[in-house]
Design a protein around this motif. Structure first.
Motif, PDB file in Angstrom:
ATOM      1  N   GLN B  16       0.806  -1.193  -0.045  1.00 31.43           N
ATOM      2  CA  GLN B  16      -0.141   0.043  -0.122  1.00 31.43           C
ATOM      3  C   GLN B  16       0.716   1.174  -0.027  1.00 31.43           C
ATOM      4  O   GLN B  16       0.651   2.413  -0.797  1.00 31.43           O
ATOM      5  N   MET B  17       2.124   1.311   0.713  1.00 26.15           N
ATOM      6  CA  MET B  17       2.670   2.351   1.015  1.00 26.15           C
ATOM      7  C   MET B  17       3.491   2.506  -0.177  1.00 26.15           C
ATOM      8  O   MET B  17       3.617   3.886  -0.707  1.00 26.15           O
ATOM      9  N   LEU B 164       1.733  17.590   3.155  1.00 24.62           N
ATOM     10  CA  LEU B 164       0.895  18.487   3.522  1.00 24.62           C
ATOM     11  C   LEU B 164      -0.631  18.468   2.501  1.00 24.62           C
ATOM     12  O   LEU B 164      -1.683  18.824   3.254  1.00 24.62           O
ATOM     13  N   LEU B 165      -0.299  17.833   1.472  1.00 23.74           N
ATOM     14  CA  LEU B 165      -1.564  17.397   0.820  1.00 23.74           C
ATOM     15  C   LEU B 165      -2.449  16.483   1.197  1.00 23.74           C
ATOM     16  O   LEU B 165      -3.684  16.627   1.012  1.00 23.74           O
ATOM     17  N   SER B 166      -1.837  15.786   2.056  1.00 23.64           N
ATOM     18  CA  SER B 166      -2.829  14.682   3.060  1.00 23.64           C
ATOM     19  C   SER B 166      -4.099  15.434   3.671  1.00 23.64           C
ATOM     20  O   SER B 166      -4.990  14.780   3.925  1.00 23.64           O
ATOM     21  N   GLU B 172      -1.884  10.827  -1.073  1.00 24.37           N
ATOM     22  CA  GLU B 172      -0.223  10.519  -1.002  1.00 24.37           C
ATOM     23  C   GLU B 172       0.309   9.572   0.032  1.00 24.37           C
ATOM     24  O   GLU B 172      -0.556   8.985   0.748  1.00 24.37           O
ATOM     25  N   LEU B 173       1.532   9.609   0.093  1.00 25.35           N
ATOM     26  CA  LEU B 173       2.210   8.854   1.112  1.00 25.35           C
ATOM     27  C   LEU B 173       1.836   9.062   2.498  1.00 25.35           C
ATOM     28  O   LEU B 173       1.177   7.853   3.248  1.00 25.35           O
ATOM     29  N   PHE B 174       1.883  10.036   2.763  1.00 29.68           N
ATOM     30  CA  PHE B 174       1.465  10.415   4.292  1.00 29.68           C
ATOM     31  C   PHE B 174      -0.142  10.051   4.597  1.00 29.68           C
ATOM     32  O   PHE B 174      -0.537   9.624   5.578  1.00 29.68           O
ATOM     33  N   HIS B 175      -0.995  10.257   3.691  1.00 27.63           N
ATOM     34  CA  HIS B 175      -2.143  10.023   3.774  1.00 27.63           C
ATOM     35  C   HIS B 175      -2.398   8.837   4.049  1.00 27.63           C
ATOM     36  O   HIS B 175      -3.550   8.289   4.788  1.00 27.63           O
TER      37      HIS B 175
END
Lengths: 223, 225
Positions: B16-17, B164-166, B172-175
């Motif tokens: 997933q990551m 920050l987009l999360s 994205e990755l952090f989300h």
């Protein structure tokens, strides 16, 4: 609802958030200045172990995202038995992250001091501590303050991120008011304005003043 | 809840990551491309004959540069729908990153153009070259190497700001890490993995930029090999 009614109702909340933002800014500023001094000097150490530690620290904190570090400090550290308050976690993450950038500035500043100054200090038989403290450090300020000022403005902008780990700062309040009233333009617009005013009319003039002060100290009128 | 690192969980979330990492790289790439172009517009808008227009442009750039990207993201994401413009989180994120870093990019371009010696312009004027020819054959080839380090630094900078987009829901990755962490109520592995992935991507990138900077300096004769 007119904009003045909006300010009348929510202005105080936003101002209270601003106070928290300033607190976060001041605390993390102190922390990052101290850290960058220490690690900037360590980076120039001749001892490979000390230099290695500083390099790893700097590369680690510059290589990962501030948001990741912030969440790590707040959500992951409790796994290791270290529970930080949101405010503390935010300040620590900001300080460590910007300290890494600051250390590079300090390092570059020390390297930019003319070699003759080192040699003169040697030949006058100053101790290593005195050499750094009395000769080198006072001279690096005019060199490092302009880039450090840029970094500090970046720090002010970065303090907005602590809202995401539940610190009740300006961004948090703006988000909160937005979710209650759905007056997005007003709340985020006002928040943007407050950040802009803080940066442009408080932080930047203060940093400029420091630059002038530092230049005067070493006998230079203009930077 | 089990304490300590769990490898089975790590392997479980790894695919997933990895997919989310591709999204992060895509976001950084697209945001960078937009920033490069937006920066050009900001640069041109600062050099028009109208003084008021130049001043207004500089103030706008200053405003965007001294306010947090996070709130700008919220502003674009929440305010545009009020004016009847509904964009997806992806588009909002790309626009905001492009605008935010475009202002930085315009400063890089400006510095590079000003880094070209004035005598170059005078020589071209003396040789009766047209302005376009001067830019194309004389000024830009000299300005570009000066701009490379700054441009490279902001590529890495944009990459590190993509988490920050999360906050507006870009996957994205952090989300992905937050979602996985919330679902399993384990944040240790996801967030640590995000950190490791960022390190493995951004350290080589930063090293590459530093090498580029060195190569440029060597080519210009500023430092010796």
């Amino acid at each position: 609802m007119t904009y003045f009614e909006f300010l009348n109702e929510h202005g105080i909340t936003l101002l209270l958030g601003t106070v928290t933002t300033v607190k976060v800014l001041v605390c993390s500023m102190i922390l990052y200045v101290v850290i960058s001094m220490i690690f900037g000097l360590m980076r120039l150490s001749k001892n490979p172990a000390i230099q290695g530690i500083a390099t790893v620290y700097i590369e680690f904190f510059r290589g990962t995202s501030l948001l990741v570090q912030l969440f790590w400090a707040y959500y992951v550290l409790p796994f290791f038995g270290i529970s930080l308050e949101a405010f503390t976690a935010g300040v620590v993450a900001l300080g460590l992250n910007f300290g890494a950038y600051g250390a590079e500035i300090v390092r570059a500043g020390i390297l930019a001091v003319p070699k003759g100054q080192w040699e003169a200090a040697y030949s006058l038989n100053f101790t290593p501590a005195k050499r750094i403290k009395r000769i080198i450090i006072p001279q690096i300020f005019p060199i490092i303050l302009p880039p450090a000022a840029n970094l500090t403005v970046e720090l002010l902008k970065a303090t907005a991120l602590v809202a995401l780990v539940t610190v009740v700062d300006l961004t948090f309040e703006a988000k909160q008011i937005n979710s209650i009233t759905w007056l997005s333009a007003q709340c985020f617009g006002t928040a943007l304005l407050i950040y802009y005013i803080m940066a442009r009319f408080a932080l930047v003039p203060f940093l400029r003043w420091l630059e002038v002060l530092a230049a005067k100290k070493v006998g230079r009128e203009k930077i | 809840m089990e304490m300590g690192w769990r490898w089975d969980f790590t392997y479980e979330i790894l695919p997933q990551m990895a997919i989310a990492t591709l999204n992060t790289i895509l976001a950084a790439g697209v945001g960078y491309a937009i920033a490069l172009i937006v920066g050009l517009f900001f640069l041109l808008a600062q050099r028009t004959p109208s003084k008021i227009f130049n001043w207004a442009n500089r103030e706008i750039v200053e405003f965007i540069r001294s306010t947090p990207l996070l709130i700008q993201l919220f502003f674009v994401y929440f305010v545009l729908p009020q004016f009847g413009i509904t964009l997806s989180a992806w588009v909002c994120g790309m626009i905001t990153i492009g605008l935010h870093f475009g202002t930085y990019m315009s400063e890089v371009y400006r510095g590079a153009l000003e880094g070209v010696s004035k005598t170059q312009w005078e020589a071209c004027r003396a040789l009766n070259f047209s302005t376009i020819y001067t830019y194309r054959r004389i000024v830009l080839p000299q300005a570009f190497p000066i701009a490379i380090p700054g441009m490279g630094n902001y590529l890495v900078g944009i990459f590190k700001d993509t988490p920050l987009l999360s906050t507006i829901g870009v996957a994205e990755l952090f989300h992905a890490a937050t979602a996985v962490g919330g679902y399993n109520y384990r944040y240790l592995e996801p967030y640590t993995l995000v950190g490791i992935i960022f390190l493995t991507l951004s350290i080589p990138a930063a090293m590459w930029v530093r090498k580029l900077e060195r190569d440029v300096n060597i080519a210009q004769g500023k430092i010796k090999k």
